[in-house]
Design a protein around this motif. Structure first.
Motif, PDB file in Angstrom:
ATOM      1  N   LEU A 197       0.844  -1.185   0.000  1.00 38.05           N
ATOM      2  CA  LEU A 197       0.000   0.000   0.000  1.00 38.05           C
ATOM      3  C   LEU A 197       0.884   1.241   0.000  1.00 38.05           C
ATOM      4  O   LEU A 197       1.713   1.422   0.894  1.00 38.05           O
ATOM      5  CB  LEU A 197      -0.914   0.001   1.223  1.00 38.05           C
ATOM      6  N   ILE A 198       0.706   2.062  -1.017  1.00 37.32           N
ATOM      7  CA  ILE A 198       1.500   3.280  -1.188  1.00 37.32           C
ATOM      8  C   ILE A 198       0.607   4.492  -1.005  1.00 37.32           C
ATOM      9  O   ILE A 198      -0.541   4.516  -1.464  1.00 37.32           O
ATOM     10  CB  ILE A 198       2.142   3.324  -2.596  1.00 37.32           C
ATOM     11  N   GLU A 199       1.127   5.503  -0.317  1.00 40.06           N
ATOM     12  CA  GLU A 199       0.449   6.795  -0.240  1.00 40.06           C
ATOM     13  C   GLU A 199       1.137   7.757  -1.194  1.00 40.06           C
ATOM     14  O   GLU A 199       2.362   7.846  -1.222  1.00 40.06           O
ATOM     15  CB  GLU A 199       0.500   7.354   1.176  1.00 40.06           C
ATOM     16  N   MET A 200       0.334   8.464  -1.971  1.00 47.12           N
ATOM     17  CA  MET A 200       0.870   9.345  -3.009  1.00 47.12           C
ATOM     18  C   MET A 200       0.113  10.673  -2.996  1.00 47.12           C
ATOM     19  O   MET A 200      -1.118  10.693  -2.898  1.00 47.12           O
ATOM     20  CB  MET A 200       0.734   8.679  -4.380  1.00 47.12           C
ATOM     21  N   VAL A 201       0.838  11.779  -3.095  1.00 48.70           N
ATOM     22  CA  VAL A 201       0.233  13.112  -3.139  1.00 48.70           C
ATOM     23  C   VAL A 201       0.521  13.723  -4.501  1.00 48.70           C
ATOM     24  O   VAL A 201       1.687  13.817  -4.923  1.00 48.70           O
ATOM     25  CB  VAL A 201       0.791  14.025  -2.031  1.00 48.70           C
ATOM     26  N   LEU A 202      -0.533  14.148  -5.188  1.00 51.25           N
ATOM     27  CA  LEU A 202      -0.416  14.768  -6.507  1.00 51.25           C
ATOM     28  C   LEU A 202      -1.072  16.136  -6.498  1.00 51.25           C
ATOM     29  O   LEU A 202      -2.046  16.364  -5.773  1.00 51.25           O
ATOM     30  CB  LEU A 202      -1.077  13.906  -7.583  1.00 51.25           C
ATOM     31  N   HIS A 203      -0.568  17.026  -7.340  1.00 53.86           N
ATOM     32  CA  HIS A 203      -1.139  18.367  -7.448  1.00 53.86           C
ATOM     33  C   HIS A 203      -1.898  18.557  -8.762  1.00 53.86           C
ATOM     34  O   HIS A 203      -2.202  19.680  -9.134  1.00 53.86           O
ATOM     35  CB  HIS A 203      -0.029  19.421  -7.350  1.00 53.86           C
ATOM     36  N   GLU A 204      -2.189  17.485  -9.454  1.00 55.81           N
ATOM     37  CA  GLU A 204      -2.913  17.602 -10.712  1.00 55.81           C
ATOM     38  C   GLU A 204      -3.945  16.499 -10.812  1.00 55.81           C
ATOM     39  O   GLU A 204      -3.933  15.550 -10.020  1.00 55.81           O
ATOM     40  CB  GLU A 204      -1.949  17.535 -11.892  1.00 55.81           C
ATOM     41  N   GLY A 205      -4.840  16.620 -11.776  1.00 47.47           N
ATOM     42  CA  GLY A 205      -5.933  15.667 -11.866  1.00 47.47           C
ATOM     43  C   GLY A 205      -6.213  15.204 -13.277  1.00 47.47           C
ATOM     44  O   GLY A 205      -7.370  15.044 -13.652  1.00 47.47           O
ATOM     45  N   ARG A 206      -5.138  14.988 -14.052  1.00 53.75           N
ATOM     46  CA  ARG A 206      -5.347  14.477 -15.405  1.00 53.75           C
ATOM     47  C   ARG A 206      -6.069  13.127 -15.380  1.00 53.75           C
ATOM     48  O   ARG A 206      -5.998  12.395 -14.393  1.00 53.75           O
ATOM     49  CB  ARG A 206      -4.000  14.322 -16.119  1.00 53.75           C
ATOM     50  N   ASN A 207      -6.720  12.800 -16.478  1.00 51.42           N
ATOM     51  CA  ASN A 207      -7.538  11.606 -16.565  1.00 51.42           C
ATOM     52  C   ASN A 207      -6.744  10.351 -16.201  1.00 51.42           C
ATOM     53  O   ASN A 207      -5.705  10.078 -16.797  1.00 51.42           O
ATOM     54  CB  ASN A 207      -8.107  11.481 -17.987  1.00 51.42           C
ATOM     55  N   ARG A 208      -7.239   9.609 -15.206  1.00 54.49           N
ATOM     56  CA  ARG A 208      -6.648   8.340 -14.765  1.00 54.49           C
ATOM     57  C   ARG A 208      -5.148   8.469 -14.500  1.00 54.49           C
ATOM     58  O   ARG A 208      -4.365   7.559 -14.765  1.00 54.49           O
ATOM     59  CB  ARG A 208      -6.914   7.256 -15.816  1.00 54.49           C
ATOM     60  N   ILE A 209      -4.741   9.595 -13.936  1.00 54.21           N
ATOM     61  CA  ILE A 209      -3.324   9.912 -13.798  1.00 54.21           C
ATOM     62  C   ILE A 209      -2.597   8.905 -12.903  1.00 54.21           C
ATOM     63  O   ILE A 209      -1.471   8.482 -13.219  1.00 54.21           O
ATOM     64  CB  ILE A 209      -3.139  11.363 -13.272  1.00 54.21           C
ATOM     65  N   VAL A 210      -3.210   8.501 -11.797  1.00 53.54           N
ATOM     66  CA  VAL A 210      -2.541   7.565 -10.886  1.00 53.54           C
ATOM     67  C   VAL A 210      -2.393   6.200 -11.538  1.00 53.54           C
ATOM     68  O   VAL A 210      -1.320   5.575 -11.473  1.00 53.54           O
ATOM     69  CB  VAL A 210      -3.311   7.447  -9.552  1.00 53.54           C
ATOM     70  N   ARG A 211      -3.425   5.718 -12.182  1.00 51.57           N
ATOM     71  CA  ARG A 211      -3.372   4.409 -12.828  1.00 51.57           C
ATOM     72  C   ARG A 211      -2.335   4.398 -13.953  1.00 51.57           C
ATOM     73  O   ARG A 211      -1.567   3.438 -14.098  1.00 51.57           O
ATOM     74  CB  ARG A 211      -4.756   4.028 -13.364  1.00 51.57           C
ATOM     75  N   ARG A 212      -2.305   5.452 -14.752  1.00 50.35           N
ATOM     76  CA  ARG A 212      -1.330   5.505 -15.852  1.00 50.35           C
ATOM     77  C   ARG A 212       0.096   5.603 -15.312  1.00 50.35           C
ATOM     78  O   ARG A 212       1.030   5.019 -15.872  1.00 50.35           O
ATOM     79  CB  ARG A 212      -1.639   6.679 -16.778  1.00 50.35           C
ATOM     80  N   LEU A 213       0.255   6.327 -14.219  1.00 54.96           N
ATOM     81  CA  LEU A 213       1.571   6.473 -13.601  1.00 54.96           C
ATOM     82  C   LEU A 213       2.093   5.125 -13.109  1.00 54.96           C
ATOM     83  O   LEU A 213       3.255   4.751 -13.364  1.00 54.96           O
ATOM     84  CB  LEU A 213       1.456   7.462 -12.443  1.00 54.96           C
ATOM     85  N   MET A 214       1.232   4.386 -12.424  1.00 58.76           N
ATOM     86  CA  MET A 214       1.664   3.091 -11.893  1.00 58.76           C
ATOM     87  C   MET A 214       1.844   2.047 -12.993  1.00 58.76           C
ATOM     88  O   MET A 214       2.713   1.173 -12.894  1.00 58.76           O
ATOM     89  CB  MET A 214       0.668   2.606 -10.836  1.00 58.76           C
ATOM     90  N   ASP A 215       1.041   2.128 -14.039  1.00 61.43           N
ATOM     91  CA  ASP A 215       1.259   1.245 -15.195  1.00 61.43           C
ATOM     92  C   ASP A 215       2.651   1.474 -15.784  1.00 61.43           C
ATOM     93  O   ASP A 215       3.351   0.523 -16.158  1.00 61.43           O
ATOM     94  CB  ASP A 215       0.205   1.491 -16.273  1.00 61.43           C
ATOM     95  N   GLU A 216       3.044   2.729 -15.869  1.00 61.39           N
ATOM     96  CA  GLU A 216       4.322   3.087 -16.485  1.00 61.39           C
ATOM     97  C   GLU A 216       5.508   2.518 -15.710  1.00 61.39           C
ATOM     98  O   GLU A 216       6.527   2.167 -16.313  1.00 61.39           O
ATOM     99  CB  GLU A 216       4.437   4.612 -16.577  1.00 61.39           C
ATOM    100  N   VAL A 217       5.371   2.421 -14.384  1.00 67.17           N
ATOM    101  CA  VAL A 217       6.494   1.893 -13.589  1.00 67.17           C
ATOM    102  C   VAL A 217       6.343   0.396 -13.320  1.00 67.17           C
ATOM    103  O   VAL A 217       7.112  -0.184 -12.538  1.00 67.17           O
ATOM    104  CB  VAL A 217       6.644   2.656 -12.253  1.00 67.17           C
ATOM    105  N   GLY A 218       5.364  -0.241 -13.968  1.00 67.08           N
ATOM    106  CA  GLY A 218       5.260  -1.695 -13.904  1.00 67.08           C
ATOM    107  C   GLY A 218       4.484  -2.255 -12.730  1.00 67.08           C
ATOM    108  O   GLY A 218       4.623  -3.437 -12.403  1.00 67.08           O
ATOM    109  N   HIS A 219       3.644  -1.433 -12.094  1.00 69.08           N
ATOM    110  CA  HIS A 219       2.846  -1.899 -10.956  1.00 69.08           C
ATOM    111  C   HIS A 219       1.398  -1.447 -11.119  1.00 69.08           C
ATOM    112  O   HIS A 219       0.968  -0.460 -10.512  1.00 69.08           O
ATOM    113  CB  HIS A 219       3.414  -1.375  -9.636  1.00 69.08           C
ATOM    114  N   PRO A 220       0.618  -2.156 -11.947  1.00 71.51           N
ATOM    115  CA  PRO A 220      -0.780  -1.760 -12.153  1.00 71.51           C
ATOM    116  C   PRO A 220      -1.549  -1.674 -10.830  1.00 71.51           C
ATOM    117  O   PRO A 220      -1.319  -2.453  -9.902  1.00 71.51           O
ATOM    118  CB  PRO A 220      -1.333  -2.885 -13.031  1.00 71.51           C
ATOM    119  N   VAL A 221      -2.457  -0.711 -10.750  1.00 69.09           N
ATOM    120  CA  VAL A 221      -3.236  -0.473  -9.534  1.00 69.09           C
ATOM    121  C   VAL A 221      -4.252  -1.594  -9.327  1.00 69.09           C
ATOM    122  O   VAL A 221      -5.004  -1.948 -10.236  1.00 69.09           O
ATOM    123  CB  VAL A 221      -3.964   0.887  -9.632  1.00 69.09           C
ATOM    124  N   GLN A 222      -4.268  -2.134  -8.117  1.00 69.66           N
ATOM    125  CA  GLN A 222      -5.272  -3.122  -7.737  1.00 69.66           C
ATOM    126  C   GLN A 222      -6.468  -2.471  -7.054  1.00 69.66           C
ATOM    127  O   GLN A 222      -7.599  -2.915  -7.203  1.00 69.66           O
ATOM    128  CB  GLN A 222      -4.643  -4.156  -6.799  1.00 69.66           C
TER     129      GLN A 222
END
Length: 259
Positions: A197-222
Motif C-alpha cells: 500500500l503506497i500513499e501518493m500526493v499529486l497536485h494535478e488531476g489528469r484523466n486516470r493519472i494515478v493508474r497511468r503512472l503506476m502502469d508506467e512503472v510496472g505496478h498496475p493499480v489493484q
C-alpha cells in the motif's frame, strides 16, 4: 400634506442602511453566537475585504464581502452547498448516466434536489474515496484548474515487491504520453505478503493519472482510494455516504485557491 408624507417616506427608504450586521452574518455562518462575534470584533480578530473591523454594527453584504476570522476565510454567501462524498467502486462520477449505471446523484438524495450540484473533478468508475460535490461554480473551477495545484492524496494498492529504484523513479517524476508527472510525496505505508500500500500526493488531476503512472512503472493499480482533497479529509466517512463540509474546510478551500 400628502406630498410631504411621500417625501418623508422617500427619505426614510433612501437612508435605510444596506447590508446585514457583521455579527449576525458571522452567526449565520456558524462562527458563534452574536455576543461571541461581537467579542471577536472588539478584539480586532475580524477582517472585511482585507481590513480589520472593530466597529460594532458594521453592515456587510454576505454575498460579496470577503470576511476572515483569525486569518481564516468565512464563506457567507447564501444558498451554497459543499459536500464530501465517499464514492464507492462501481459508481460513475456524474450526475446522470444514459447507460443506467449508478451515479453520484443517487448517493446525495438526503441533501435535497441535486439540481445545480456537480462533482469537483473525477474518480474513475473503479476508484473509490473522496469526491467533493457543490453548487459553488467559482470554487469548483479553481479547485480543478492545474494552475492552483490543490494537493490530492491517494492510497494505492499494488502487487509487490516494490524496488527502491521504483520509488525513486516515482519521486523524480515519470514521463507519460501527455507530459511528465511528479508526485509531491510517495511512501510505502503498509505491506502484507505481496500486497503493498503506497500513499501518493499529486497536485494535478489528469484523466486516470494515478493508474497511468503506476502502469508506467510496472505496478498496475489493484485498488485506488482518494483520502484527501486539499484541506478535506475522508476520515471515517462510510462508503456511499456524504456529509456537509465544515466551515473551516470550506474556508480553507477558498483560501487555497485565492477566493
Amino acid at each position: 400634506m400628502k406630498d410631504a408624507v411621500e417625501a418623508v417616506a422617500t427619505v426614510v427608504e433612501t437612508d435605510k442602511p444596506e447590508g446585514i450586521r457583521l455579527q449576525k452574518v458571522l452567526a449565520a455562518a456558524g462562527v458563534g453566537s452574536r455576543r461571541h462575534n461581537e467579542e471577536l470584533i472588539d478584539a480586532g480578530r475580524v477582517r472585511v475585504d482585507g481590513k480589520v473591523v472593530r466597529e460594532q454594527g458594521r453592515r456587510v453584504d454576505p454575498e460579496t464581502a470577503v470576511i476572515e476570522v483569525d486569518g481564516e476565510r468565512v464563506v457567507t454567501r447564501t444558498g451554497l452547498i459543499h459536500l464530501a462524498l465517499n464514492k464507492p467502486r462501481g459508481v460513475v462520477s456524474t450526475m446522470s448516466d444514459d447507460q443506467g449505471r449508478p451515479t453520484v446523484a443517487e448517493l446525495i438524495t438526503e441533501f435535497g434536489s441535486h439540481s445545480g450540484l456537480f462533482h469537483v473533478g473525477r474518480l474513475d468508475v473503479e476508484s473509490e474515496g473522496l469526491l467533493l460535490v457543490t453548487n459553488n461554480g467559482d470554487l469548483a473551477h479553481r479547485l480543478t484548474h492545474p494552475s492552483f495545484g490543490v494537493p490530492k492524496t491517494y492510497q494505492v494498492e499494488i502487487n509487490g515487491p516494490v524496488r527502491k529504484e521504483t520509488l525513486r523513479w516515482l519521486r523524480m517524476g515519470v514521463q507519460l504520453s501527455d507530459g511528465p508527472v511528479r508526485p509531491e510525496n510517495v511512501r510505502v505505508i503498509d505491506q502484507v505478503g505481496s500486497r503493498v500500500l503506497i500513499e501518493m500526493v499529486l497536485h494535478e488531476g489528469r484523466n486516470r493519472i494515478v493508474r497511468r503512472l503506476m502502469d508506467e512503472v510496472g505496478h498496475p493499480v489493484q485498488r485506488l482510494l482518494r483520502t484527501e482533497f486539499g484541506a478535506v479529509h475522508l476520515g471515517n466517512l462510510r462508503s456511499g455516504r456524504a456529509r456537509h463540509l465544515t466551515r473551516f474546510e470550506v474556508g480553507a478551500l477558498h483560501s487555497a485557491v485565492g477566493l
